[in-house]
Design a protein around this motif. Structure first.
Motif, PDB file in Angstrom:
ATOM      1  N   ASP A 198     -70.711  -8.377  14.766  1.00 19.30           N
ATOM      2  CA  ASP A 198     -69.695  -8.965  13.812  1.00 19.30           C
ATOM      3  C   ASP A 198     -68.674 -10.332  14.764  1.00 19.30           C
ATOM      4  N   THR A 200     -67.184 -13.422  15.607  1.00 18.04           N
ATOM      5  CA  THR A 200     -65.711 -14.524  14.659  1.00 18.04           C
ATOM      6  C   THR A 200     -65.387 -15.460  15.434  1.00 18.04           C
ATOM      7  N   ALA A 215     -61.772 -18.484   9.427  1.00 17.51           N
ATOM      8  CA  ALA A 215     -62.872 -17.975  10.055  1.00 17.51           C
ATOM      9  C   ALA A 215     -63.794 -17.687   9.329  1.00 17.51           C
ATOM     10  N   VAL A 217     -67.364 -15.134   9.870  1.00 17.24           N
ATOM     11  CA  VAL A 217     -67.352 -13.872  10.439  1.00 17.24           C
ATOM     12  C   VAL A 217     -68.873 -13.521  10.084  1.00 17.24           C
ATOM     13  N   HIS A 272     -68.659 -11.805  20.981  1.00 19.87           N
ATOM     14  CA  HIS A 272     -67.401 -10.589  19.949  1.00 19.87           C
ATOM     15  C   HIS A 272     -66.595 -11.790  19.044  1.00 19.87           C
ATOM     16  N   THR A 273     -65.875 -13.039  20.007  1.00 19.88           N
ATOM     17  CA  THR A 273     -65.007 -14.263  18.953  1.00 19.88           C
ATOM     18  C   THR A 273     -65.281 -15.631  20.225  1.00 19.88           C
TER      19      THR A 273
END
Length: 290
Positions: A198, A200, A215, A217, A272-273
């Protein structure tokens, strides 16, 4: 008090003043402007009448930063695409202290954008620098009871929305190196191996550099976006892993000019980000080693 002594006292606290202003404003240049304005006020003050120079200077910087935040909110509503804080080079003293590093991370600074200027000031002074409620009350010109309520509200807001990212330095260093090698080589499989399902990608071009205005994703969309980006590297590209905002970051240079800065945030050892900044106005403080 003579000028050299006033300068010595101010310089003694300059680092803390800049750290507070940056956490409140998310811009290196804005923080430097606030510190300079604080110096002008300090230099025009009878310093011998100031019992606690640190408290005085922090109060001045805090109030200047609150005023600047209020005027900046309207501008940020007109900002093109996502707004990310300006990346700042940090030293190992910050990286080795998890609590301080967390309050200066780009993820935390983005989250602090959702607080009111007063809430942000109270949160920074309390959580990042450990000032007592009574001290903060004097700094923001509120009652201690009001400051306690504001601190609780800000803390609950942050805790409700924050993602608990990994803080293990060795893992972050290794994943950053693997990410850079895969991205620079256009290795789609290698990228997907270090990205969370997941993941982003948030990009800030500010309307001045190519960047998605929303963003991205998901594992495959983000991996493909990064591979595409790697294929559009600037002239004379060169990359460095540097200390940004309390953790490993990546800066891409065109010659000696910084073109892109990335910070990675991990959960369970996977990215994750990703915060990617290409707005040239936010990269002027990043210079290559040497």
């Amino acid at each position: 008090m003579d000028v050299p002594e006033a300068t010595r006292i101010f310089d003694e606290h300059r680092g803390r003043l800049h750290a507070i202003a940056y956490r409140m404003l998310g811009r290196v240049g804005d923080a430097e402007d606030v510190v300079q304005d604080a110096w002008l006020r300090w230099s025009g003050t009878d310093a011998t009448a100031v019992a606690d120079p640190e408290a005085y200077l922090v109060r001045v910087v805090t109030r200047l930063a609150i005023d600047r935040l209020r005027s900046a909110q309207a501008r940020r509503e007109r900002y093109v695409g996502p707004w990310l804080p300006e990346p700042m080079v940090t030293g190992p003293d910050v990286a080795e202290e998890v609590a301080r590093a967390d309050t200066v991370s780009t993820a935390m600074l983005v989250l602090l954008e959702s607080l009111s200027p007063l809430e942000r000031a109270v949160f920074v002074l309390r959580e990042a620098f450990g000032y007592a409620y009574a001290e903060i009350a004097e700094m923001v010109d509120r009652s201690e009871a009001s400051v306690r309520q504001t601190a609780r509200r800000a803390r609950e807001h942050v805790e409700h929305r924050r993602v608990r990212y990994d803080t293990d330095r060795a893992t972050r260093d290794e994943v950053t190196r693997r990410f850079l090698a895969a991205a620079a080589g256009g290795d789609l499989a290698g990228l997907m191996a270090v990205l969370a399902p997941d993941v982003t990608l948030v990009s800030d071009g500010g309307g001045k550099a190519p960047a998605p205005r929303k963003a991205i994703v998901g594992l495959e969309p983000v991996a493909w976006a990064l591979v595409t980006f790697a294929g559009r590297m600037p002239a004379e590209p060169r990359t460095e892993i540097v200390e940004l905002n309390g953790g490993p970051g990546i800066v891409v240079y065109s010659g000696t000019t910084p073109a892109v800065a990335l910070t990675l945030h991990l959960v369970d050892g996977a990215v994750h980000t990703i915060h990617l900044i290409s707005n040239p106005d936010k990269l002027t403080g990043l210079r290559p080693a040497g």
